[in-house]
Design a protein around this motif. Structure first.
Motif, PDB file in Angstrom:
ATOM      1  N   ARG A 218       0.985  -0.780   0.047  1.00 12.33           N
ATOM      2  CA  ARG A 218       0.773  -0.179  -0.259  1.00 12.33           C
ATOM      3  C   ARG A 218       0.711   1.019   0.278  1.00 12.33           C
ATOM      4  N   TRP A 219       1.760   1.513   0.852  1.00 17.33           N
ATOM      5  CA  TRP A 219       2.920   2.744   1.142  1.00 17.33           C
ATOM      6  C   TRP A 219       4.379   2.492   0.772  1.00 17.33           C
ATOM      7  N   GLY A 220       4.596   1.640  -0.069  1.00 14.79           N
ATOM      8  CA  GLY A 220       6.031   1.091  -0.610  1.00 14.79           C
ATOM      9  C   GLY A 220       6.959   0.871  -0.292  1.00 14.79           C
ATOM     10  N   HIS A 221       8.028   0.042  -0.539  1.00 17.88           N
ATOM     11  CA  HIS A 221       8.583  -0.867  -0.124  1.00 17.88           C
ATOM     12  C   HIS A 221       9.834   0.769   0.978  1.00 17.88           C
ATOM     13  N   PRO A 222       9.957   2.536   0.896  1.00 10.38           N
ATOM     14  CA  PRO A 222      10.587   3.179   1.891  1.00 10.38           C
ATOM     15  C   PRO A 222       9.348   3.241   2.458  1.00 10.38           C
ATOM     16  N   ALA A 223       8.227   2.461   2.620  1.00 13.35           N
ATOM     17  CA  ALA A 223       7.465   2.658   4.422  1.00 13.35           C
ATOM     18  C   ALA A 223       7.857   1.863   4.963  1.00 13.35           C
ATOM     19  N   GLY A 224       7.882   0.766   4.510  1.00 17.51           N
ATOM     20  CA  GLY A 224       7.947  -0.815   5.430  1.00 17.51           C
ATOM     21  C   GLY A 224       9.422  -0.852   5.912  1.00 17.51           C
ATOM     22  N   ASP A 225      10.160  -0.016   5.029  1.00 15.74           N
ATOM     23  CA  ASP A 225      11.820   0.079   5.768  1.00 15.74           C
ATOM     24  C   ASP A 225      11.629   1.256   6.540  1.00 15.74           C
ATOM     25  N   GLN A 226      11.400   2.278   6.585  1.00 19.15           N
ATOM     26  CA  GLN A 226      10.715   2.707   8.060  1.00 19.15           C
ATOM     27  C   GLN A 226      10.327   2.486   9.410  1.00 19.15           C
ATOM     28  N   VAL A 227       9.420   1.272   9.114  1.00 17.34           N
ATOM     29  CA  VAL A 227       8.388   1.231   9.977  1.00 17.34           C
ATOM     30  C   VAL A 227       9.585  -0.441  10.441  1.00 17.34           C
TER      31      VAL A 227
ATOM     32  N   ASP B 278       3.398   5.623  16.427  1.00 19.38           N
ATOM     33  CA  ASP B 278       2.622   5.749  14.890  1.00 19.38           C
ATOM     34  C   ASP B 278       3.906   5.899  14.306  1.00 19.38           C
ATOM     35  N   LEU B 279       3.672   5.480  13.349  1.00 22.23           N
ATOM     36  CA  LEU B 279       4.806   4.508  12.072  1.00 22.23           C
ATOM     37  C   LEU B 279       4.729   5.415  11.184  1.00 22.23           C
ATOM     38  N   ASN B 280       5.799   6.398  10.337  1.00 24.35           N
ATOM     39  CA  ASN B 280       5.561   7.106   9.931  1.00 24.35           C
ATOM     40  C   ASN B 280       5.913   6.610   8.304  1.00 24.35           C
ATOM     41  N   VAL B 281       5.261   6.956   7.779  1.00 21.21           N
ATOM     42  CA  VAL B 281       5.123   6.391   6.446  1.00 21.21           C
ATOM     43  C   VAL B 281       4.929   6.263   5.105  1.00 21.21           C
ATOM     44  N   ALA B 282       4.983   7.840   5.213  1.00 20.81           N
ATOM     45  CA  ALA B 282       4.971   8.920   4.456  1.00 20.81           C
ATOM     46  C   ALA B 282       4.937   9.932   4.401  1.00 20.81           C
ATOM     47  N   ASP B 283       4.808  11.391   3.508  1.00 23.71           N
ATOM     48  CA  ASP B 283       5.049  12.652   3.939  1.00 23.71           C
ATOM     49  C   ASP B 283       3.399  12.542   4.786  1.00 23.71           C
ATOM     50  N   GLY B 284       3.666  13.247   6.570  1.00 24.78           N
ATOM     51  CA  GLY B 284       3.281  13.697   7.801  1.00 24.78           C
ATOM     52  C   GLY B 284       1.675  12.344   7.105  1.00 24.78           C
ATOM     53  N   THR B 285       1.568  11.164   7.034  1.00 27.90           N
ATOM     54  CA  THR B 285       0.771  10.174   7.411  1.00 27.90           C
ATOM     55  C   THR B 285       1.480   9.234   7.914  1.00 27.90           C
ATOM     56  N   SER B 286       0.395   8.821   9.301  1.00 29.32           N
ATOM     57  CA  SER B 286       1.230   7.961   9.814  1.00 29.32           C
ATOM     58  C   SER B 286       0.631   6.427  10.315  1.00 29.32           C
ATOM     59  N   ILE B 287       0.778   5.067  10.887  1.00 27.17           N
ATOM     60  CA  ILE B 287      -0.468   4.568  10.654  1.00 27.17           C
ATOM     61  C   ILE B 287       0.216   3.986  12.328  1.00 27.17           C
ATOM     62  N   ARG B 288      -0.786   2.582  13.018  1.00 27.72           N
ATOM     63  CA  ARG B 288      -0.389   2.145  13.906  1.00 27.72           C
ATOM     64  C   ARG B 288      -0.252   0.601  13.299  1.00 27.72           C
ATOM     65  N   GLY B 289       0.773  -0.173  14.051  1.00 28.31           N
ATOM     66  CA  GLY B 289       0.846  -1.562  13.275  1.00 28.31           C
ATOM     67  C   GLY B 289       1.236  -2.893  14.537  1.00 28.31           C
ATOM     68  N   THR B 290       1.331  -3.859  14.306  1.00 26.70           N
ATOM     69  CA  THR B 290       1.159  -4.684  15.187  1.00 26.70           C
ATOM     70  C   THR B 290       2.523  -5.449  14.704  1.00 26.70           C
ATOM     71  N   ILE B 291       2.679  -6.475  16.360  1.00 26.02           N
ATOM     72  CA  ILE B 291       4.073  -7.533  15.945  1.00 26.02           C
ATOM     73  C   ILE B 291       3.627  -8.913  17.078  1.00 26.02           C
ATOM     74  N   SER B 292       4.428  -9.793  15.927  1.00 24.04           N
ATOM     75  CA  SER B 292       3.635 -10.889  16.920  1.00 24.04           C
ATOM     76  C   SER B 292       5.366 -11.188  17.939  1.00 24.04           C
ATOM     77  N   ILE B 293       4.977 -12.080  19.053  1.00 25.55           N
ATOM     78  CA  ILE B 293       6.605 -12.208  18.823  1.00 25.55           C
ATOM     79  C   ILE B 293       6.315 -13.713  19.696  1.00 25.55           C
TER      80      ILE B 293
END
Length: 453
Positions: free
Chosen positions: A340-349, A402-417
């Motif tokens: 959805r947001w592109g690989h640069p966003a994934g790298d930032q996450v 808040d995860l920055n994925v694009a200019d001024g755009t942030s999302i929330r994510g989760t992780i499993s452990i």
């Protein structure tokens, strides 16, 4: 150089060979448990073997493996392809190299088995039949040991290279930041001891051992690699032992001593802390920056160092009885973020995941980029309950960031452990596999959760 062929095995008359194999299988199947016990009784009598094996591990896992190995020795075919047989022996040798098991102990155990099998054959069968079976069995055992030894030497050499690479990597870090961080940790500990002296009269101060402090953990698990072999390192260790074994007990029982004695103890404590500070400064001063290999994206440790480091940590567990836990962390629905947001966003996450992990762990703990969106964290001297708490904090911290994925755009994510704690197995891969299985359960169970093995 290729190993020599099984000359006698391959040239033996087929009828004699068939009869000898049946005889050997009969003896091995009947005496397998006795042979296994004989091997491990002798093995565990060696002081050098004790750090690698506990009696519970031997009886629960390794005895079964040795028994199976003995019975599969006779599966080798004289005219067949030896690839599968060779691969099995080499995998065993690689495991021995991973757990740093001295190869001479394995060879000694194999010699004991050969002797016992030979005695059983001579006692129960005619000389000719026994002789053929003994020669065949010894040849196959020696061939298997040769395969194991070659893999062991190769694995040990590779481990040595990786250990040296990791040492050079540690030397290539920001030495100034590391020095000031550990100096601050040392001073924080010493101040806590001094403050403990001013507790209420009649109360026993609760003082943390320097070896158990943040500085002590770093010294034991990181400094020993960075400055290995240094005389100054041993002098710091000597000073820490005096503090823990002689000075702190007197401070804790200060009511039983007069003021003059306590003043002398405190003065000696301050002198040793200053000595440690001085030695530490000299150690860092002696470092020269060398090329290292962090993961370029997350700054976590490169996975190639994992065998060397976890192997060493497992050895410390076995030698000192200290706990060790591992976290296997995976970003949930990471592919959707990339799509959805592109690989640069994934790298930032991924960068933010690493930052959150480091924020909730200690300087002595070790964070690896395991692959893709997975991270592995070695929590040194951390038991199951504490590791689960750390994992929950990391999970909650990520979920609430808040995860920055694009200019001024942030999302929330989760992780499993997935969480796994060392249970005595000498092979670090067993610990990794347990954490990986726990992670799989967490992912399949709905994600955004911590599951313990």
């Amino acid at each position: 150089m290729s190993p020599p062929p099984l000359n006698f095995w391959q040239s033996c008359d087929r009828n004699l060979l068939s009869s000898a194999r049946e005889t050997l299988l009969e003896v091995l199947e009947r005496d397998a448990d006795r042979l296994v016990n004989r091997f491990y009784d002798a093995f565990l009598a060696h002081e050098k073997a004790l750090p690698f094996l506990s009696h519970s591990v031997v009886h629960e896992r390794l005895s079964h493996s040795l028994r199976k190995w003995l019975l599969t020795l006779m599966e080798i075919e004289p005219d067949g392809d030896l690839s599968d047989f060779n691969d099995r022996q080499r995998r065993t040798g690689e495991v021995h190299a991973r757990i740093r098991l001295p190869m001479h102990l394995v060879l000694e155990g194999a010699s004991l088995i050969k002797t016992d099998v030979s005695k059983a054959l001579l006692a129960e069968y005619g000389n000719r039949q026994a002789a053929i079976a003994i020669v065949l069995f010894n040849e196959v055992m020696d061939y298997a040991m040769l395969q194991m030894s070659e893999a062991y030497v190769s694995g040990a050499a590779q481990r040595a290279k990786v250990e040296e690479a990791y040492r050079l990597f540690t030397l290539g870090q920001d030495v100034g930041v590391e020095r000031e961080s550990q100096r601050a940790a040392l001073m924080e500990w010493s101040q806590s001891v001094i403050f403990g002296l001013f507790g209420a009269a009649g109360s026993k101060p609760r003082i943390e051992l320097i070896s158990s402090s943040e500085f002590g953990l770093w010294f034991r698990h990181r400094a020993s690699i960075m400055f290995q072999g240094s005389l100054m390192l041993r002098n710091i260790e000597k000073a820490m032992r005096e503090i823990d074994d002689r000075l702190l007990p007197k401070i804790e029982n200060r009511d039983a001593a007069d003021g003059t004695e306590i003043a002398a103890v405190v003065a000696r404590l301050q002198s040793l802390v200053e000595e440690i500070k001085f030695l530490l400064a000299d150690l860092f001063q002696s470092l020269s920056a060398s090329a290292g290999a962090r993961d370029a994206l997350t700054n976590a440790l490169n996975r190639k160092f994992l065998p060397s480091i976890l192997g060493r940590e497992v050895s410390l567990c076995l030698q000192h009885g200290t706990p060790l836990s591992v976290l296997m962390i995976d970003v949930d629905h990471f592919k959707q973020i990339n799509d959805r947001w592109g690989h640069p966003a994934g790298d930032q996450v991924l960068r933010q995941v690493a930052e959150i992990i480091i924020e909730h762990t200690r300087a002595a703990d070790i964070v690896f980029r395991y692959g893709g969106e997975e991270f592995l964290v070695a929590l040194v001297e951390t038991d199951h309950d504490k590791a689960f708490e750390v994992a929950e904090r990391v999970r909650a911290g990520f979920m609430n960031t808040d995860l920055n994925v694009a200019d001024g755009t942030s999302i929330r994510g989760t992780i499993s452990i997935g969480v796994a704690t060392h249970r005595g197995h000498p092979d670090f891969q067993h610990l990794i596999d347990a954490a990986d299985k726990a992670l799989y359960l967490a992912k399949n169970g709905g994600r955004n959760q911590v599951i313990a093995a």
